[in-house]
Design a protein around this motif. Structure first.
Motif, PDB file in Angstrom:
ATOM      1  N   ASP A   1       4.138   9.520   6.838  1.00 45.91           N
ATOM      2  CA  ASP A   1       4.974   8.462   6.272  1.00 45.91           C
ATOM      3  C   ASP A   1       4.705   8.393   4.775  1.00 45.91           C
ATOM      4  O   ASP A   1       3.586   8.088   4.344  1.00 45.91           O
ATOM      5  CB  ASP A   1       4.625   7.126   6.928  1.00 45.91           C
ATOM      6  CG  ASP A   1       5.483   5.979   6.403  1.00 45.91           C
ATOM      7  OD1 ASP A   1       6.273   6.197   5.454  1.00 45.91           O
ATOM      8  OD2 ASP A   1       5.354   4.861   6.936  1.00 45.91           O
ATOM      9  N   PRO A   2       5.712   8.674   3.924  1.00 50.12           N
ATOM     10  CA  PRO A   2       5.460   8.675   2.477  1.00 50.12           C
ATOM     11  C   PRO A   2       5.054   7.312   1.935  1.00 50.12           C
ATOM     12  O   PRO A   2       4.426   7.232   0.868  1.00 50.12           O
ATOM     13  CB  PRO A   2       6.794   9.138   1.888  1.00 50.12           C
ATOM     14  CG  PRO A   2       7.808   8.849   2.940  1.00 50.12           C
ATOM     15  CD  PRO A   2       7.103   9.021   4.244  1.00 50.12           C
ATOM     16  N   PHE A   3       5.393   6.238   2.642  1.00 47.38           N
ATOM     17  CA  PHE A   3       5.043   4.915   2.143  1.00 47.38           C
ATOM     18  C   PHE A   3       3.551   4.630   2.283  1.00 47.38           C
ATOM     19  O   PHE A   3       3.055   3.644   1.746  1.00 47.38           O
ATOM     20  CB  PHE A   3       5.882   3.849   2.849  1.00 47.38           C
ATOM     21  CG  PHE A   3       7.344   3.999   2.543  1.00 47.38           C
ATOM     22  CD1 PHE A   3       7.854   3.611   1.315  1.00 47.38           C
ATOM     23  CD2 PHE A   3       8.196   4.584   3.465  1.00 47.38           C
ATOM     24  CE1 PHE A   3       9.194   3.778   1.020  1.00 47.38           C
ATOM     25  CE2 PHE A   3       9.543   4.748   3.174  1.00 47.38           C
ATOM     26  CZ  PHE A   3      10.046   4.350   1.947  1.00 47.38           C
ATOM     27  N   TRP A   4       2.832   5.489   2.992  1.00 50.44           N
ATOM     28  CA  TRP A   4       1.366   5.397   3.004  1.00 50.44           C
ATOM     29  C   TRP A   4       0.799   5.616   1.609  1.00 50.44           C
ATOM     30  O   TRP A   4      -0.303   5.137   1.294  1.00 50.44           O
ATOM     31  CB  TRP A   4       0.806   6.442   3.975  1.00 50.44           C
ATOM     32  CG  TRP A   4      -0.687   6.576   3.896  1.00 50.44           C
ATOM     33  CD1 TRP A   4      -1.618   5.826   4.550  1.00 50.44           C
ATOM     34  CD2 TRP A   4      -1.416   7.512   3.087  1.00 50.44           C
ATOM     35  NE1 TRP A   4      -2.883   6.230   4.211  1.00 50.44           N
ATOM     36  CE2 TRP A   4      -2.789   7.264   3.303  1.00 50.44           C
ATOM     37  CE3 TRP A   4      -1.052   8.525   2.200  1.00 50.44           C
ATOM     38  CZ2 TRP A   4      -3.790   8.004   2.669  1.00 50.44           C
ATOM     39  CZ3 TRP A   4      -2.044   9.254   1.568  1.00 50.44           C
ATOM     40  CH2 TRP A   4      -3.394   8.997   1.812  1.00 50.44           C
ATOM     41  N   LEU A   5       1.539   6.314   0.761  1.00 47.59           N
ATOM     42  CA  LEU A   5       1.054   6.599  -0.586  1.00 47.59           C
ATOM     43  C   LEU A   5       0.819   5.312  -1.378  1.00 47.59           C
ATOM     44  O   LEU A   5      -0.055   5.251  -2.240  1.00 47.59           O
ATOM     45  CB  LEU A   5       2.036   7.519  -1.322  1.00 47.59           C
ATOM     46  CG  LEU A   5       2.236   8.901  -0.685  1.00 47.59           C
ATOM     47  CD1 LEU A   5       3.358   9.657  -1.388  1.00 47.59           C
ATOM     48  CD2 LEU A   5       0.947   9.700  -0.711  1.00 47.59           C
ATOM     49  N   TRP A   6       1.626   4.282  -1.112  1.00 48.49           N
ATOM     50  CA  TRP A   6       1.416   2.976  -1.760  1.00 48.49           C
ATOM     51  C   TRP A   6       0.089   2.371  -1.298  1.00 48.49           C
ATOM     52  O   TRP A   6      -0.681   1.847  -2.113  1.00 48.49           O
ATOM     53  CB  TRP A   6       2.579   2.046  -1.443  1.00 48.49           C
ATOM     54  CG  TRP A   6       2.301   0.583  -1.689  1.00 48.49           C
ATOM     55  CD1 TRP A   6       2.160  -0.383  -0.756  1.00 48.49           C
ATOM     56  CD2 TRP A   6       2.159  -0.063  -2.966  1.00 48.49           C
ATOM     57  NE1 TRP A   6       1.928  -1.603  -1.352  1.00 48.49           N
ATOM     58  CE2 TRP A   6       1.917  -1.435  -2.710  1.00 48.49           C
ATOM     59  CE3 TRP A   6       2.203   0.378  -4.286  1.00 48.49           C
ATOM     60  CZ2 TRP A   6       1.723  -2.370  -3.732  1.00 48.49           C
ATOM     61  CZ3 TRP A   6       2.001  -0.539  -5.307  1.00 48.49           C
ATOM     62  CH2 TRP A   6       1.768  -1.896  -5.035  1.00 48.49           C
ATOM     63  N   GLU A   7      -0.203   2.455  -0.002  1.00 53.56           N
ATOM     64  CA  GLU A   7      -1.465   1.917   0.502  1.00 53.56           C
ATOM     65  C   GLU A   7      -2.646   2.656  -0.115  1.00 53.56           C
ATOM     66  O   GLU A   7      -3.658   2.045  -0.464  1.00 53.56           O
ATOM     67  CB  GLU A   7      -1.508   2.022   2.034  1.00 53.56           C
ATOM     68  CG  GLU A   7      -0.410   1.254   2.753  1.00 53.56           C
ATOM     69  CD  GLU A   7      -0.452  -0.239   2.438  1.00 53.56           C
ATOM     70  OE1 GLU A   7      -1.581  -0.777   2.297  1.00 53.56           O
ATOM     71  OE2 GLU A   7       0.619  -0.862   2.336  1.00 53.56           O
ATOM     72  N   ASP A   8      -2.503   3.967  -0.252  1.00 52.09           N
ATOM     73  CA  ASP A   8      -3.566   4.756  -0.875  1.00 52.09           C
ATOM     74  C   ASP A   8      -3.738   4.375  -2.337  1.00 52.09           C
ATOM     75  O   ASP A   8      -4.868   4.284  -2.843  1.00 52.09           O
ATOM     76  CB  ASP A   8      -3.240   6.250  -0.750  1.00 52.09           C
ATOM     77  CG  ASP A   8      -4.282   7.124  -1.424  1.00 52.09           C
ATOM     78  OD1 ASP A   8      -5.453   7.082  -1.004  1.00 52.09           O
ATOM     79  OD2 ASP A   8      -3.927   7.824  -2.390  1.00 52.09           O
TER      80      ASP A   8
END
Length: 360
Positions: free
Chosen positions: A144-151
């Motif tokens: 999920d590319p939106f995991w990049l925000w969490e990272d």
């Protein structure tokens, strides 16, 4: 584009703001998209306005962009706002169509000339802005590319815990061992409410250059260091650059500004314990009535729905719905013949008091 947990959306392309694809609005930064190339925006009336993505200094620590194919993130991480002007509540720009990511250090936006540094008669001045960390991350296609925000948020917290960074070679950027620390406890004494001292729960406490109470809001040449007190009023301001400061504060729920009555000299390695400080809010008598909550926010007041022609769907039923374009015009539409009248004891400020004081 991601500015916070609840301000994220697919953004228009730069071409979507070109002639024929948009309609200019009241100022150059705001346009109404009428023929966007972005398929995700097709059929949607949408205002693009970079000011809708502004952020308080205190919350402006990470923002940026995600590309979904391939999944790549581009982030600006600013662990400290000590070098930004205007204090923790000053609004600054973040990211906007471009894709553009801004590092705002000095800005007169939302404030005017008071926040433009002025130098006269050969006055010497120097200041370190930053460092600002540009962080790139990526994931596999199946993730999920939106995991990049969490990272990116995790990386931001790492940066906050690592501040001040140890790598800058400039002698003008002080490392942790060269800085000082201040701690204490802030209490409130409001005899019209209680004869007892009340802990300044959630108070904003800061060190800023010497001036009058509240002058930190207009300060734009030097450094400021802020924290929030805990529920018992205890505070700790760490890693303060060596200099001379006043200690300022304000307490949500109480009017006025607190200022400690002596200057504080921060030296390298110092640990200053202030003990118990007492703020006595300005009073001439008991409160007869008040509209709203004295917390330096208009969130509790009435924010109208925007004109349906000028809408950003991101801010529908959103805590920041006041950022919708054109709400200043809604006041005259809601009160066409005379200004609103607030009847104490009858009116409800959540419904009957406009969130902003605007001219007709």
């Amino acid at each position: 584009m991601a500015v916070s947990d609840n301000r994220q959306r697919y953004m228009p392309l730069p071409d979507d703001r070109s002639s024929g694809r948009c309609q200019p609005l009241a100022y150059p930064e705001a346009v109404l998209l009428v023929d966007p190339k972005m398929k995700d925006l097709a059929g949607e009336l949408y205002v693009d306005d970079k000011y809708q993505y502004s952020c308080d200094n205190k919350d402006n620590k990470v923002h940026g962009w995600i590309c979904t194919n391939p999944p790549v993130g581009f982030w600006q991480i600013t662990p400290s706002d000590e070098f930004r002007s205007g204090g923790p509540l000053k609004q600054n720009l973040t990211s906007h169509v471009g894709p553009t990511t801004l590092a705002m250090f000095l800005s007169s936006h939302y404030a005017g000339q008071d926040l433009v540094p002025k130098f006269r008669g050969g006055e010497p001045w120097k200041k370190v802005f930053g460092p600002v960390f540009i962080y790139l991350n990526s994931s596999t296609i199946k993730d999920d590319p939106f995991w990049l925000w969490e990272d990116a948020k995790i990386q931001m917290m790492t940066g906050v815990q690592s501040w001040p960074y140890s790598f800058p070679a400039s002698e003008d950027f002080q490392k942790s061992g060269q800085r000082g620390n201040v701690s204490g406890r802030l209490l409130v004494l409001d005899r019209y409410i209680s004869e007892e001292y009340t802990p300044a729960n959630g108070a904003y406490v800061g060190l800023a250059p010497p001036g009058d109470a509240g002058s930190w809001q207009r300060e734009c040449k030097d450094y400021q260091f802020w924290t929030r007190a805990d529920d018992r009023g205890y505070f700790s301001i760490n890693n303060v650059c060596t200099s001379t400061y006043n200690l300022y504060a304000w307490v949500p729920g109480f009017i006025g500004d607190y200022q400690y009555d002596a200057v504080i000299n921060i030296t390298s390695g110092s640990f200053i314990e202030m003990g118990d400080l007492v703020y006595e809010p300005p009073r001439d008598g008991p409160t007869l009535w008040e509209i709203g909550i004295p917390d330096r926010s208009a969130a509790e007041f009435y924010v109208p729905d925007p004109d349906p022609k000028y809408i950003n769907k991101l801010f529908i039923n959103h805590p920041d719905r006041f950022r919708q374009y054109g709400l200043w015009n809604r006041y005259a539409e809601l009160y066409p013949d005379e200004d609103l009248v607030y009847i104490v004891g009858v009116s409800d400020y959540a419904k009957d008091w406009f969130f902003a004081q605007v001219p007709r």
